[in-house]
Enzyme design. Structure first.
Site, PDB file in Angstrom:
ATOM      1  N   GLU A 116      21.793 -22.309   5.107  1.00 31.15           N
ATOM      2  CA  GLU A 116      23.207 -22.442   4.766  1.00 31.15           C
ATOM      3  C   GLU A 116      23.432 -22.351   3.244  1.00 31.15           C
ATOM      4  O   GLU A 116      22.748 -23.030   2.467  1.00 31.15           O
ATOM      5  CB  GLU A 116      23.724 -23.782   5.312  1.00 31.15           C
ATOM      6  CG  GLU A 116      25.174 -24.077   5.015  1.00 31.15           C
ATOM      7  CD  GLU A 116      26.128 -23.010   5.520  1.00 31.15           C
ATOM      8  OE1 GLU A 116      26.012 -22.600   6.682  1.00 31.15           O
ATOM      9  OE2 GLU A 116      26.981 -22.570   4.735  1.00 31.15           O
ATOM     10  N   THR A 130      29.146 -17.642   7.766  1.00 31.89           N
ATOM     11  CA  THR A 130      27.880 -17.664   8.514  1.00 31.89           C
ATOM     12  C   THR A 130      27.931 -16.699   9.691  1.00 31.89           C
ATOM     13  O   THR A 130      26.983 -15.962   9.953  1.00 31.89           O
ATOM     14  CB  THR A 130      27.581 -19.064   9.080  1.00 31.89           C
ATOM     15  OG1 THR A 130      27.734 -20.017   8.053  1.00 31.89           O
ATOM     16  CG2 THR A 130      26.174 -19.152   9.633  1.00 31.89           C
ATOM     17  N   HIS A 168      26.018 -27.529   3.097  1.00 35.36           N
ATOM     18  CA  HIS A 168      27.329 -26.887   3.270  1.00 35.36           C
ATOM     19  C   HIS A 168      28.332 -27.621   2.402  1.00 35.36           C
ATOM     20  O   HIS A 168      28.269 -28.838   2.248  1.00 35.36           O
ATOM     21  CB  HIS A 168      27.744 -26.965   4.745  1.00 35.36           C
ATOM     22  CG  HIS A 168      28.915 -26.075   5.080  1.00 35.36           C
ATOM     23  ND1 HIS A 168      30.194 -26.349   4.662  1.00 35.36           N
ATOM     24  CD2 HIS A 168      28.981 -24.924   5.777  1.00 35.36           C
ATOM     25  CE1 HIS A 168      30.991 -25.394   5.091  1.00 35.36           C
ATOM     26  NE2 HIS A 168      30.293 -24.516   5.774  1.00 35.36           N
ATOM     27  N   ASP A 173      22.479 -17.388   4.128  1.00 33.69           N
ATOM     28  CA  ASP A 173      23.570 -16.753   4.882  1.00 33.69           C
ATOM     29  C   ASP A 173      24.670 -16.198   3.968  1.00 33.69           C
ATOM     30  O   ASP A 173      25.259 -15.168   4.245  1.00 33.69           O
ATOM     31  CB  ASP A 173      24.150 -17.684   5.962  1.00 33.69           C
ATOM     32  CG  ASP A 173      24.826 -18.937   5.413  1.00 33.69           C
ATOM     33  OD1 ASP A 173      24.701 -19.234   4.211  1.00 33.69           O
ATOM     34  OD2 ASP A 173      25.480 -19.633   6.221  1.00 33.69           O
ATOM     35  N   HIS A 174      24.927 -16.874   2.848  1.00 34.37           N
ATOM     36  CA  HIS A 174      25.975 -16.426   1.920  1.00 34.37           C
ATOM     37  C   HIS A 174      25.980 -17.355   0.716  1.00 34.37           C
ATOM     38  O   HIS A 174      25.215 -18.312   0.669  1.00 34.37           O
ATOM     39  CB  HIS A 174      27.356 -16.420   2.584  1.00 34.37           C
ATOM     40  CG  HIS A 174      27.678 -17.710   3.289  1.00 34.37           C
ATOM     41  ND1 HIS A 174      28.011 -18.855   2.618  1.00 34.37           N
ATOM     42  CD2 HIS A 174      27.664 -18.026   4.600  1.00 34.37           C
ATOM     43  CE1 HIS A 174      28.213 -19.828   3.494  1.00 34.37           C
ATOM     44  NE2 HIS A 174      28.004 -19.368   4.704  1.00 34.37           N
TER      45      HIS A 174
HETATM   46  C1  GP9 Z   1      29.006 -24.087  11.023  1.00 35.57           C
HETATM   47  C2  GP9 Z   1      28.130 -23.459  10.032  1.00 35.57           C
HETATM   48  C3  GP9 Z   1      28.838 -23.265   8.746  1.00 35.57           C
HETATM   49  O1  GP9 Z   1      28.539 -24.075  12.316  1.00 35.57           O
HETATM   50  O2  GP9 Z   1      27.584 -22.303  10.504  1.00 35.57           O
HETATM   51  O3  GP9 Z   1      29.716 -22.226   8.781  1.00 35.57           O
HETATM   52  P1  GP9 Z   1      30.240 -21.559   7.446  1.00 35.57           P
HETATM   53  O4  GP9 Z   1      31.379 -22.367   6.955  1.00 35.57           O
HETATM   54  O5  GP9 Z   1      29.145 -21.547   6.455  1.00 35.57           O
HETATM   55  O6  GP9 Z   1      30.628 -20.195   7.854  1.00 35.57           O
HETATM   56 MN    MN Z   2      27.310 -20.780   6.195  1.00 29.95          MN
END
Ligand code: GP9
Ligand code: MN
Length: 634
Positions: free
Chosen positions: A258, A300, A415, A474-475
């Site tokens: 994340e 994500t 996150h 992921d980003h």
């Molecule tokens: C939530 C997690 C976070 O299930 O994947 O999502 P994001 O806000 O990073 O897209």
């Molecule tokens: Mn994410």
């Protein structure tokens, strides 16, 4: 007669004054928000003037329609709705650094969750953004300066206002074109649209786009896939066999970290490494240091889409919501066909990002979501189940799985807003002017510790020898809003080039039989699927993929962002400006990057056409026709 004329003049004058005051009031507010709350990167006086002028046509339009429908009440309703729309965008912008699109509105539940941090984005002073509504109501309903008549706008006047909005917008657009030609055709960047045509006009434009995209699926036919396949074939070279099949028959753990950006790798805070475990681990695997995320509003879920399909996510909305039930030829489905048990493990609600629906379309066999983990309050914080427990339970589940398996794990603790319980903090927070960045260091450090526990336990498992790990971010976690703080931490000015380079995320392939090496190839998440199938030695019959195997030494070195920017071997192209990729120097030669921008645009449009038209439903048919044609040629 004389008195009546005077009466009329006075009345008209006071009416016009009220019109002007109310329009002016909204204009000032909107300009304030556009110039001071959004960071639209105004680069010269001409742009500043466009930005100051662009609210006007939209104000005429909304007030005009309001009056046309319901007189001064209608005007006030327009004022209120306009203000609410501006404010909702302010909140959204603080969290996402982006503007709302219509498809995003389908995800209200998701947005509410994302605002686990809603307290962080609301500010007491925001109430000031509504003071003008009261003033407008007073002007429209109670002010009667000449004691002659109340402010009674006629519907005809509303119509005139709405009509005047058209030439005003035409002037606005012409003016904007002096800065950027074909503005409305090249619309990947919403910041730019808002800068040039204003927030409210942008919403009108977005509504038009929405209508257009909805038509696309209805009008689509199988012929549309042919140019896409031809385009993709042109780029394909003979398949390289570098490391092909080294992981044949092995399990795959795709580990999505994340909000993890490359700048934390091999970096320190207060003299301590931020990711000590990953730093060592990457020496034992194939580590990619020029690997970028390519997500947009779907975050994500967009990265999941890229991995599964090797296609680009959408520029508006999250494709997991907007096109969840399209026909896809996803990687999970392909692996299942090759005997794999494919699954996702993620300790969040299964409906978040509409995952439960889209995972089916992508061909996953199973989804271990929140309800499949024994989550207790002691083991949770912020977004939920802490990564260390999530990892440990997931490994237990893998022990039990049918082999070979493909598991995608998605972490959660790192996150936004990057909160941690005190006893999990392993490093002091940062000292920049951004609390977000300061806390990010701590959750990154925590995630690294959780990763350590996971990989060390994995090494002890009996399936260690038969498994490869594909670990990637992921980003971004730190948005452009924190540029200043980022500059303080990295000790350099974060200009457009640096901001672009900050979109790199770590990517590591690790496992028995894979030798440690650094790979500098320029790539992104769209390349994950062909890379994985190459390692597994699995023939992938789906020709509609935009990625290129990262292991191929002769691969096309090109990474295209969802904004239409790109990085290739030599250059980075950002919003029409070209930089040397290594040094970050601006490249002054006119068209050094023209080809790159054109390619980016063409490719994104191709990918979009497949999604909007749900074109993969025609793939078998198209391939059959092609094969027949080829046979006839022979
Ligand atoms: C939530 C997690 C976070 O299930 O994947 O999502 P994001 O806000 O990073 O897209
Ligand atoms: Mn994410």
């Amino acid at each position: 007669m004389f008195t009546s004329k005077k009466y009329l003049n006075k009345s008209t004058a006071s009416k016009l004054a009220i019109y002007a005051l109310v329009v002016g009031l909204f204009w000032i507010k909107m300009s304030y928000i556009q110039s001071n709350i959004f960071s639209l990167k105004v680069e010269n006086a001409n742009e500043a003037s466009i930005l100051a002028f662009n609210p006007l046509s939209s104000i005429f339009l909304i007030f005009g329609i309001g009056i046309l429908l319901a007189g001064r009440k209608g005007m006030l309703v327009s004022y209120i709705l306009g203000s609410v729309l501006l404010y909702v965008n302010v909140l959204f912008y603080r969290e996402y650094n982006d503007f709302i699109t219509i498809p995003m509105l389908n995800q209200v539940a998701n947005l509410a969750d994302l605002g686990g941090s809603i307290g962080t984005i609301l500010s007491l002073t925001d109430a000031l953004l509504f003071v003008d509504v009261l003033i407008a109501a007073f002007l429209l309903f109670y002010l009667n300066p000449e004691r002659l008549t109340r402010f009674m706008p006629k519907r005809r006047e509303g119509l005139i206002m709405a009509v005047i909005a058209i030439p005003l917008f035409a002037v606005n657009l012409q003016w904007a074109e002096t800065e950027r030609t074909d503005l409305l055709e090249r619309t990947f960047d919403r910041n730019m649209l808002v800068k040039y045509i204003g927030l409210l006009n942008y919403h009108v434009y977005d509504a038009v786009l929405q209508g257009k995209t909805e038509m696309k699926k209805t009008l689509a036919d199988s012929n549309e896939l042919v140019p896409v396949i031809n385009y993709l074939n042109e780029d394909k070279k003979a398949d390289s066999d570098n490391l092909e099949g080294v992981a044949e028959g092995k399990n795959v753990i795709a580990l999505s970290l994340e909000s993890t950006q490359t700048f934390v790798v091999d970096n320190t805070l207060h003299g301590e490494e931020l990711t000590p475990y990953f730093n060592d681990l990457k020496e034992e695997g194939i580590y990619f240091d020029n690997f970028y995320h390519q997500v947009k509003q779907g975050r994500t879920s967009d990265s999941e889409f890229l991995l599964a399909n090797s296609m680009y996510p959408l520029n508006r909305g999250a494709v997991f919501f907007t096109h969840s039930e399209n026909e896809y030829k996803g990687l999970p489905g392909l692996l299942s066909d090759n005997g794999y048990f494919t699954n996702v493990m993620h300790a969040n609600d299964k409906t978040f990002w509409n995952r439960n629906v889209t995972y089916d379309s992508l061909g996953y066999d199973d989804f271990f979501s929140k309800e499949d983990y024994t989550i207790t309050p002691e083991k949770s914080y912020g977004w939920g189940y802490l990564d260390e427990y999530f990892f440990s339970d997931s490994l237990d589940k893998m022990e039990e799985m049918d082999k070979p398996f493909f598991s995608k794990l998605i972490t959660l603790t790192n996150h936004y807003p990057f909160d941690l319980p005190e006893d999990k903090k392993m490093i002091e927070e940062g000292e920049t002017n951004s609390g977000t960045l300061n806390r990010y260091f701590q959750t990154i450090r925590y995630q690294d510790e959780a990763l350590k526990q996971f990989v060390e336990k994995f090494k002890q498992s009996e399936f260690y020898d038969d498994t490869i790990l594909v670990i990637y971010g992921d980003h971004f976690g730190i948005s452009e809003n924190h540029q200043k703080a980022m500059g303080q931490y990295l000790d350099k000015e974060i200009n457009d080039y640096e901001q672009f380079q900050l979109q790199r995320v770590p990517m590591l392939i690790y496992g028995e039989g894979i030798e440690g090496q650094k790979n500098h190839t320029v790539g992104g998440q769209v390349d994950l699927r062909p890379t994985i199938t190459n390692l597994l030695g699995i023939e992938d019959p789906n020709p509609v993929q935009f990625g290129h195997d990262l292991m191929d030494p002769d691969r096309r070195q090109m990474m295209i962002t969802r904004d239409g920017d790109f990085a290739n071997e030599e250059y980075v192209g950002i919003q029409g400006v070209c930089y040397d990729r290594e040094t970050g120097e601006k490249v002054e030669t006119e068209d050094a990057c023209t080809e790159g921008f054109e390619k980016a645009q063409e490719e994104l449009e191709m990918s979009d056409s497949v999604i909007y038209g749900d074109l993969l439903r025609y793939l078998d048919e198209t391939q059959m026709i092609e094969t027949e044609a080829n046979q006839q040629e022979e």
